[in-house]
Design an enzyme around this catalytic site. Structure first.
Site, PDB file in Angstrom:
ATOM      1  NE  ARG A   1      -2.923   2.881   2.553  1.00 43.91           N
ATOM      2  CZ  ARG A   1      -3.040   3.721   3.562  1.00 43.91           C
ATOM      3  NH1 ARG A   1      -2.481   3.473   4.720  1.00 43.91           N
ATOM      4  NH2 ARG A   1      -3.725   4.827   3.421  1.00 43.91           N
TER       5      ARG A   1
ATOM      6  NE  ARG B   1      -6.411  13.500   8.935  1.00 43.33           N
ATOM      7  CZ  ARG B   1      -6.395  12.478   8.069  1.00 43.33           C
ATOM      8  NH1 ARG B   1      -6.424  12.704   6.783  1.00 43.33           N
ATOM      9  NH2 ARG B   1      -6.331  11.236   8.508  1.00 43.33           N
TER      10      ARG B   1
ATOM     11  CG  HIS C   1      -9.377   7.516   2.208  1.00 43.81           C
ATOM     12  ND1 HIS C   1     -10.048   8.614   2.690  1.00 43.81           N
ATOM     13  CD2 HIS C   1      -8.553   7.126   3.202  1.00 43.81           C
ATOM     14  CE1 HIS C   1      -9.659   8.878   3.922  1.00 43.81           C
ATOM     15  NE2 HIS C   1      -8.739   7.980   4.270  1.00 43.81           N
TER      16      HIS C   1
END
Ligand code: AMP
Length: 408
Positions: free
Chosen positions: A92, A242, A181
């Site tokens: 990833r 965030r 994502h």
């Protein structure tokens, strides 16, 4: 094919061994505190249901990989008999800049380009490079494939990814929307397309990946038209810590008022905002929902409600605006930690959306909690289909890796 999926962080390394013919995860685990005192490995052998958590010194990612292979091939705890049974490794990778619009076999040239991505995600990219080099050291002959979180979003048109800033910044510094994502948005939109049962080119889907970090994507005809995260993962809806979208001029204003340096301001927006900043007590949606369930007498109730309402408001805005740029909407998908497990948030988002054709089935929504399969939560008469689809980024990484290796 047995694929070892690796997600390397700066001091951690998560792994899964996936058989891509059966989609069965043989084992998974995490190495933590790599390069520090007290490093440990937590290994789960899923076929036999065994679990081990052991302190083991790991000075670097190569040490961690060595240990992972030892566990995978262990006579008792293992699920394979030798390293030869691992056909390839899939990594990833958080940021591929504009270099990578799909998964790719690791070569010298690819590694050189990945080095350039350090500009965009320094901590993550350095960690990924350590993971790749660790695998090279322990399994030099195994093909390695890189799967990028940004790749799925590379189909956006310039009108979606260029910021209205001086154009030269895009040319000089690569300043543009990249989105994150992507592997998750790709997986859940792909599953949703299968469920819609109409030609992929005709589908219009909004995917909501809502976890500690959250992003929303407009996926038209299987391709991303727009996504809420931007040059960095700070943009978009409110997240755990965030802030999401804010007036950009606020950055300068707050720095001036509070006397903050750029690092301190960066820290405020990334680590001290979102659920944590608004509620003052937690970044975790479970704590926030507990305070809401405790009712108005709970001292944290009002702030908890406000934090959740800010996220609800942001999600509604994104869903509405993405339906507008796609000129329609067939489906909305909820996924990731909160999207999969919070009926409360899903109900808040899907209420008063009849104008758009969304009609929630409240009972189905309540039942869709920790579900392992895609679950419909809209009514039969709802014009827009709403689903909860558990994401599976590791499976995408394993499948991409197997496909690339099979074509060699
Ligand atoms: P992720 O980043 O996808 O791992 O998601 C993490 C977020 O999911 C955290 O805010 C968790 O509180 C939230 N989460 C996980 N399980 C639940 C649950 N059962 N109910 C509500 N939120 C959950």
């Amino acid at each position: 094919m047995n694929i070892l999926v690796v997600n390397a962080g700066s001091s951690s390394l998560k792994y899964q061994l996936i058989d891509t013919d059966t989609n069965i995860v043989g084992a998974k685990g995490i190495c933590e505190r790599i390069g520090m005192d007290g490093s440990l490995i937590e290994h789960k052998q899923l076929v036999k249901g065994l679990k081990a958590k052991l302190a083991s010194p790991m000075k670097d990612h190569a040490d961690a990989m060595k240990l992972v292979v030892e566990y995978l091939t262990d006579a008792e705890d293992g699920c394979i008999s030798s390293m030869n049974e691992i056909q390839a490794i899939g990594h990833r990778v958080v940021h591929g800049g504009a270099f990578f619009s799909g998964s790719i076999l690791m070569t010298e040239d690819v590694l050189e380009k990945l080095e350039l991505c350090k500009e965009f995600a320094p901590l993550h990219t350095v960690a990924h490079l350590m993971g790749i080099k660790g695998c090279l050291e322990i399994m030099p002959d195994k093909p390695q494939v890189l799967v990028f979180d940004t790749a799925f979003h590379q189909t956006m048109e310039p009108e979606a990814y260029i910021y209205a800033l001086p154009y030269e910044y895009y040319e000089k510094h690569g300043i543009r929307r990249y989105g994150m994502h992507g592997t998750s948005h790709r997986f859940v939109s792909g599953e949703m397309i299968k469920l819609l049962g109409k030609p992929a080119e005709e589908t219009k889907i909004v995917t909501c990946h809502i976890g500690n970090g959250s992003s929303v994507s407009a996926v038209k005809g299987g391709k991303v038209m727009d996504t809420s995260m931007g040059f960095t993962p700070l943009a978009g809806v409110e997240m755990g810590t965030r802030c999401g979208d804010i007036d950009p001029a606020l950055v300068l204003y707050i720095m001036d008022k509070e006397g903050l340096s750029t690092d301190e301001m960066n820290n405020v927006m990334n680590k001290k905002s979102g659920f944590l900043g608004v509620t003052g007590f937690s970044s975790d949606s479970r704590d926030i929902e507990d305070a809401i369930k405790a009712g108005p007498t709970d001292p944290n109730y009002e702030k908890a409600m406000l934090a959740v309402n800010i996220l609800k408001h942001g999600l509604k805005k994104y869903i509405g605006s993405y339906a507008s740029i796609m000129n329609g909407l067939d489906a909305v998908v909820f996924t990731a930690g909160i999207g999969e497990n919070s009926p409360m948030l899903r109900e808040l988002v899907c209420s008063n959306m009849e104008y758009l054709g969304i009609e929630l089935d409240k009972q189905a929504n309540e039942r869709a909690f920790r579900c392992s399969d895609p679950t419909r939560i809209s009514t039969d008469s709802s014009k827009v289909t709403v689903y909860v689809i558990p994401t599976n980024e590791e499976l995408v990484i394993a499948k991409d890796t197997a496909a690339i290796v099979a074509s060699l």
